[in-house]
Structure formats: C-alpha cells, structure tokens
Write a protein that holds these residues in place. Structure first.
Motif, PDB file in Angstrom:
ATOM      1  N   ALA A  38       0.817  -1.220   0.000  1.00 36.79           N
ATOM      2  CA  ALA A  38       0.000   0.000   0.000  1.00 36.79           C
ATOM      3  C   ALA A  38       0.846   1.263   0.000  1.00 36.79           C
ATOM      4  O   ALA A  38       0.359   2.337  -0.363  1.00 36.79           O
ATOM      5  CB  ALA A  38      -0.927   0.001   1.218  1.00 36.79           C
ATOM      6  N   THR A  39       2.106   1.163   0.383  1.00 37.54           N
ATOM      7  CA  THR A  39       2.979   2.339   0.444  1.00 37.54           C
ATOM      8  C   THR A  39       3.044   3.075  -0.883  1.00 37.54           C
ATOM      9  O   THR A  39       3.200   4.303  -0.916  1.00 37.54           O
ATOM     10  CB  THR A  39       4.398   1.908   0.852  1.00 37.54           C
ATOM     11  N   ALA A  40       2.938   2.351  -1.985  1.00 36.17           N
ATOM     12  CA  ALA A  40       3.059   2.969  -3.303  1.00 36.17           C
ATOM     13  C   ALA A  40       2.004   4.028  -3.551  1.00 36.17           C
ATOM     14  O   ALA A  40       2.176   4.881  -4.429  1.00 36.17           O
ATOM     15  CB  ALA A  40       2.999   1.901  -4.395  1.00 36.17           C
ATOM     16  N   LEU A  60       1.079  12.663   9.226  1.00 35.04           N
ATOM     17  CA  LEU A  60       1.354  12.244   7.849  1.00 35.04           C
ATOM     18  C   LEU A  60       0.188  12.585   6.939  1.00 35.04           C
ATOM     19  O   LEU A  60       0.379  13.059   5.807  1.00 35.04           O
ATOM     20  CB  LEU A  60       1.633  10.745   7.820  1.00 35.04           C
ATOM     21  N   THR A  61      -1.022  12.370   7.436  1.00 37.72           N
ATOM     22  CA  THR A  61      -2.221  12.679   6.648  1.00 37.72           C
ATOM     23  C   THR A  61      -2.306  14.161   6.320  1.00 37.72           C
ATOM     24  O   THR A  61      -2.769  14.546   5.236  1.00 37.72           O
ATOM     25  CB  THR A  61      -3.481  12.243   7.419  1.00 37.72           C
ATOM     26  N   ALA A  62      -1.855  15.010   7.237  1.00 43.77           N
ATOM     27  CA  ALA A  62      -1.858  16.451   6.981  1.00 43.77           C
ATOM     28  C   ALA A  62      -0.670  16.879   6.131  1.00 43.77           C
ATOM     29  O   ALA A  62      -0.776  17.783   5.295  1.00 43.77           O
ATOM     30  CB  ALA A  62      -1.849  17.213   8.307  1.00 43.77           C
ATOM     31  N   LEU A  63       0.458  16.215   6.317  1.00 40.90           N
ATOM     32  CA  LEU A  63       1.692  16.638   5.655  1.00 40.90           C
ATOM     33  C   LEU A  63       1.697  16.336   4.161  1.00 40.90           C
ATOM     34  O   LEU A  63       2.134  17.163   3.353  1.00 40.90           O
ATOM     35  CB  LEU A  63       2.880  15.959   6.337  1.00 40.90           C
ATOM     36  N   LEU A  64       1.217  15.163   3.776  1.00 41.39           N
ATOM     37  CA  LEU A  64       1.303  14.772   2.372  1.00 41.39           C
ATOM     38  C   LEU A  64       0.538  15.707   1.434  1.00 41.39           C
ATOM     39  O   LEU A  64       1.068  16.091   0.381  1.00 41.39           O
ATOM     40  CB  LEU A  64       0.825  13.325   2.204  1.00 41.39           C
ATOM     41  N   PRO A  65      -0.705  16.118   1.757  1.00 43.14           N
ATOM     42  CA  PRO A  65      -1.377  17.078   0.868  1.00 43.14           C
ATOM     43  C   PRO A  65      -0.658  18.417   0.787  1.00 43.14           C
ATOM     44  O   PRO A  65      -0.614  19.043  -0.283  1.00 43.14           O
ATOM     45  CB  PRO A  65      -2.771  17.240   1.498  1.00 43.14           C
ATOM     46  N   ILE A  66      -0.105  18.866   1.911  1.00 45.33           N
ATOM     47  CA  ILE A  66       0.622  20.143   1.898  1.00 45.33           C
ATOM     48  C   ILE A  66       1.883  20.014   1.052  1.00 45.33           C
ATOM     49  O   ILE A  66       2.242  20.923   0.281  1.00 45.33           O
ATOM     50  CB  ILE A  66       0.950  20.583   3.333  1.00 45.33           C
ATOM     51  N   LEU A  67       2.567  18.889   1.164  1.00 44.02           N
ATOM     52  CA  LEU A  67       3.763  18.650   0.353  1.00 44.02           C
ATOM     53  C   LEU A  67       3.398  18.599  -1.126  1.00 44.02           C
ATOM     54  O   LEU A  67       4.119  19.140  -1.978  1.00 44.02           O
ATOM     55  CB  LEU A  67       4.419  17.348   0.796  1.00 44.02           C
ATOM     56  N   GLY A 115       7.962  12.702   0.207  1.00 47.65           N
ATOM     57  CA  GLY A 115       6.735  12.112   0.716  1.00 47.65           C
ATOM     58  C   GLY A 115       6.965  10.708   1.252  1.00 47.65           C
ATOM     59  O   GLY A 115       6.412  10.326   2.298  1.00 47.65           O
ATOM     60  N   LEU A 116       7.802   9.931   0.576  1.00 54.35           N
ATOM     61  CA  LEU A 116       8.141   8.600   1.066  1.00 54.35           C
ATOM     62  C   LEU A 116       8.983   8.673   2.330  1.00 54.35           C
ATOM     63  O   LEU A 116       8.849   7.833   3.228  1.00 54.35           O
ATOM     64  CB  LEU A 116       8.865   7.812  -0.022  1.00 54.35           C
ATOM     65  N   VAL A 117       9.861   9.677   2.412  1.00 57.03           N
ATOM     66  CA  VAL A 117      10.631   9.874   3.643  1.00 57.03           C
ATOM     67  C   VAL A 117       9.675  10.129   4.811  1.00 57.03           C
ATOM     68  O   VAL A 117       9.804   9.535   5.893  1.00 57.03           O
ATOM     69  CB  VAL A 117      11.621  11.045   3.496  1.00 57.03           C
ATOM     70  N   ALA A 118       8.710  11.017   4.597  1.00 56.56           N
ATOM     71  CA  ALA A 118       7.736  11.310   5.650  1.00 56.56           C
ATOM     72  C   ALA A 118       6.952  10.068   6.028  1.00 56.56           C
ATOM     73  O   ALA A 118       6.666   9.834   7.218  1.00 56.56           O
ATOM     74  CB  ALA A 118       6.787  12.416   5.182  1.00 56.56           C
ATOM     75  N   THR A 119       6.600   9.251   5.049  1.00 57.60           N
ATOM     76  CA  THR A 119       5.858   8.017   5.326  1.00 57.60           C
ATOM     77  C   THR A 119       6.682   7.070   6.188  1.00 57.60           C
ATOM     78  O   THR A 119       6.173   6.477   7.147  1.00 57.60           O
ATOM     79  CB  THR A 119       5.478   7.317   4.014  1.00 57.60           C
TER      80      THR A 119
END
Length: 512
Positions: free
Chosen positions: A255-257, A355-362, A426-430
């Motif tokens: 699911a990471t992809a 993470l849920t907040a960070l990815l859309p901002i990124l 984004g993968l680093v943050a994940t």
C-alpha cells in the motif's frame, strides 16, 4: 578506474562474501527461529561484512566511475547474496504461507497462517503466525504461483527470491533514464540504489516484496517523464493508462506505493491550464491505477480485504519508528512514577494524523513550485505554512533536489526533479511517521531520491545506519536495545524539530 574505486569494489565484494557465509552459518533458515546456529562467529562475520559493504558504498556515494561500472560492481556484490540463506528477516516464509493459503482455496486476509494449517508455519516468525496478510492481491497471486511451481518450501523461497531479483532488475533498468530526466548523473543514481547493502541483503537475499513494488513503480515513473509531448495523442493516452496500471499494481503489492500516485499525477501536467490538464491527464492515470488495483482484486476474488491487515503491521513495538519511540519513552517515564500511560497507540495515531496532513501540503507545495500561482493566492500559501511550521523547511534547494527546469511552464522533462523530489520526500515522511520501521523500508525513498538529489548525505547516512539494524537470522537489534534506543530516537526527533524551526524562512512567491 582509480585505486579508490578498485578498493571500494573489492572491499564490498569481500563484505558480501562474509555476509553470505554468515547466512549459511546462522541465517533465517526454516528450522532455526530463535538464535543463529553459528553464535558469536556468525555475528562477527555479519558485522564485519556489513561494515565492509556500507563503507565501500559510502566511499563512492558521489558517483561510481561510470554507469556500467556501477552495474557490474553491484552485480558482483549481489551474486553471493543470491545463493545464501534468507537474511535479516523471516518474512519470505510468511509470503510462502500466505501464497499457500490462496493456492489451497483459502483467504489469507481472513485467517492467519497458523490457523490455516500451512505446512511451513514453524518457519514463520511467531509474531506473524496469527495475523492476516497485509499485502495486496497481486502479490498474493504471485506468491501462490511460486507455491504451485516451487513444489515445496525451498523451491517456493527460491522463486520468491527470483521474483524479488526481477523487481530489482526492472528498477535498475529505469535508473539512468530517470536520472537523466532529472539532471542527475546516472552513474551516481545507479550506484546509490543498486550498491546499497539494504538492496542486496534485504531485497534480494531477504526476498522482500518491496523489490516487486519498486520494480513496478520506477518503470511507471519513467514512462511518465518520457511520454510523448503532444497533448491528446492516442499514444499519450496509452502511455498514461499503462503507467497508471503499473502504479495500481505497485499499490496491489504494498500500500505504500499510493503515496507516489498524487505526485505521479503532477508529472502529467505539461504547460497551462494546470487544473484542466491535471484533471484530464491525471484522470487517465487514475483510471489506469484504479483498474490495475480493482480489476485484479475482482479477478482473484480477494477484494480489498488486505486493507484490514494493514493495521496488524504495527503489532511489533520498536524504537526505530519515531512515533513509537516517543510513546515508549513516555511509558518508561510513567513507570518510574508508578503509572502505565500506554502512550504508544496514542503517539502512533498522532504520527498518522501528521502524515495525513503533511502529504497534501507537500503535494500542494510541489505543484506551486512547478506552476507558481498568481499573487492573489500568496496569502493562502502563507497560511498553510503557518499551520505546520516545519513544512516550510521543504523546498527543492533545501533538500538538494535538482529542479530540472522547474517553473518553466512545460517542455520535455521540465520539472521532473521537483515531481520526483516531492515523491521522494513524501516517502521519507511516510517512513518516518509510520507506526513501525524495518531496515528495508528505507529503500522506498532511496530509490526515488537517488535519481533526483544533488546532495546525498541526508538520506544516504540513515540508510547506512539502517543496514546495522538486523541480524542474519532476522533478529531486530531494536528488540535488544529498547530503552536506550527510545531515548536516542526521541532526542533525534526533538533535535530535528528544533532545527526545522531555526531554518524556517518567509515563503517567497517565486521559488528558487
């Protein structure tokens, strides 16, 4: 080839040979689930081999003499690891049993391998014997085929390793093209990924399905950055759909992809109008991805039951995950005062929310770098940055991402570096905010950042350290250093947060 290159090549090869011997003495063999049979000798060889491989890889982190030299050297290092016992993890036996359940007509998402009666359950790590499979239907199907063709546990493990090797080779074939598109030397990108000890030890010898995911992910990204430039052409539609299918299959492995999908959609935007182009070409990509995921789920009869198994991946509590480490430290401090706060589940939820907040901002920041919005939107951008102050640290120049024409408004290869850089970060943050971390998880961002970053130490150093986190039989060093590890990891998180605040600068309307 200079003296330093020769020394690095043969030092790494010697390290790989030592690791292979350690695998024969005390690797993750089916009948050894407790401690390495070789005892101190196994651990000594493992440590020396890891030091040799990591040192040789680090010495040439700025680039091998040539791309061909990097391929050949990485191939030499991989050969000994290809013929030894599984190393660093027992997950390959979980894959085999999950494939066996499906091949036997069962549902690996509804029952654990022990309850299903898998004949090889004793080889599976005890912590995973009663958990459902957390992997997508495509990988379960591949594992079932390995079981049917393997004729037994040894044959199944060998086929799963060949499958992982195929994934690594598919990713390797894409590295030069992606690196050139992002303006990075291919000889360095190839070296950073293929010669990394995590790839040889965990993806190849350990046969982790992360290799299969990367083998689908990188070809999809290469197709997007090389696709025809003429909008609306039939060939371009086909490329977008095929790339989407590959991305969907990657998600159907792990699911990471899914983290990469929104950034891959940005790679479809060529020129303006941005929104209409994103909806049209990104929509085609999404159609392909959804088709690759849902159609296969339907055809296999497995559906989306694997999503329920994702929650069980955090059954192990290890300080290598920053949110988990903070929770562990809170629990330790509470125990000193006679309390039992049980903070780990709370800090893990906080990590997921961040993470849920960070990815859309990124993603928004990546889009704004590619296509700067009109000045009237500058206030909105400043507001977003104030909500999460440390997010303002992310900029291509701060993370040493080669923009490769960012903000130029289109053209072949324009902004490739920014898109891939956003996906890599984004993968680093994940990886950082996930409830659990295993060494091979570091290969996710490494595969993307290797083809785009102009400076490498900030992500190469963590990969080097992660190479020391597992023993050949699959024992995780984090289990042996719980309290000290939790303290050190929490201190690192605090230091990183304070550093991000000190680096914060006002957002500029025009990116560098």
């Amino acid at each position: 080839m200079g003296t330093r290159d020769r020394v690095a090549r043969y030092t790494g090869l010697a390290g790989a040979l030592l690791l292979a011997v350690a695998g024969y003495l005390g690797g993750a063999l089916p009948d050894a689930t407790t401690a390495p049979d070789g005892g101190p000798l196994t651990v000594t060889l493992w440590l020396l081999g890891t030091i040799a491989m990591v040192g040789a890889w680090w010495a040439l982190r700025d680039g091998a003499p040539s791309t061909r030299w990097a391929y050949v050297t990485a191939g030499w290092w991989t050969l000994p690891l290809l013929v030894t016992a599984p190393l660093g993890s027992r997950d390959v036996y979980s894959y085999a049993c999950q494939g066996w359940i499906y091949a036997d007509g069962g549902d690996p998402y509804a029952i654990g391998v022990a309850a299903a009666g898998c004949p090889w359950v004793e080889a599976v790590a005890p912590v995973w014997r009663d958990t459902p499979a957390p992997y997508g239907p495509f990988f379960v199907l591949l594992a079932a085929l390995a079981v049917l063709l393997g004729g037994g546990l040894v044959g199944t493990v060998l086929l799963l390793r060949m499958l992982a090797l195929a994934g690594v080779l598919a990713a390797a074939a894409c590295l030069p093209g992606l690196a050139r598109a992002a303006g990075v030397p291919p000889r360095r990108a190839t070296w950073l990924l293929l010669a990394c000890p995590l790839v040889g030890v965990h993806l190849v010898a350990g046969a982790h399905n992360d290799a299969v995911m990367l083998g689908l992910l990188l070809p999809a990204l290469l197709m997007l950055v090389r696709r025809p430039g003429r909008l609306g052409s039939l060939r371009q539609v086909g490329v977008l759909l095929v790339a989407g299918v590959l991305l969907g299959l990657a998600v159907s492995v792990k699911a990471t992809a899914v983290v990469v999908l929104p950034f891959a959609a940005l790679a479809t935007v060529r020129g303006r109008p941005v929104v209409r182009t994103l909806l049209r070409d990104g929509g085609l990509l999404a159609v392909g991805a959804v088709s690759g995921l849902l159609v296969l789920s339907r055809l296999t009869g497995l559906g989306l039951g694997w999503l329920g198994g994702l929650g069980r991946s955090g059954d192990t509590v290890q300080w290598t995950s920053p949110p988990t480490a903070i929770g562990m430290l809170v629990d330790y401090v509470g125990e000193l005062f006679g309390r039992h706060p049980d903070a780990v589940p709370v800090t893990r939820i906080v990590g997921i929310l961040l993470l849920t907040a960070l990815l859309p901002i990124l993603w928004h920041r990546t889009l704004a770098t590619l296509h700067p919005p009109p000045p009237r939107h500058a206030g909105f951008r400043r507001l977003i940055m104030k909500l999460l102050p440390w997010v303002s640290v992310y900029r291509g120049d701060k993370f040493m991402i080669n923009p490769a024409g960012a903000g130029s408004g289109g053209g072949g290869g324009s902004g490739v570096g920014v898109v891939l850089g956003g996906a890599g970060v984004g993968l680093v943050a994940t990886v950082v905010l996930a409830p659990v971390f295993h060494p091979w998880y570091a290969t996710w961002p490494l595969a993307v950042l290797a083809v785009v970053a102009t400076r490498t130490a900030w992500f190469v150093a963590p990969c080097a350290l992660a190479s020391f986190l597992a023993l050949p039989d699959g024992t995780n060093v984090a289990r042996l250093t719980k309290a000290p590890g939790a303290i050190v990891m929490t201190a690192l998180v605090l230091a990183a947060f304070l550093w991000s605040l000190s680096r914060r600068r006002p957002w500029r309307s025009t990116p560098s």
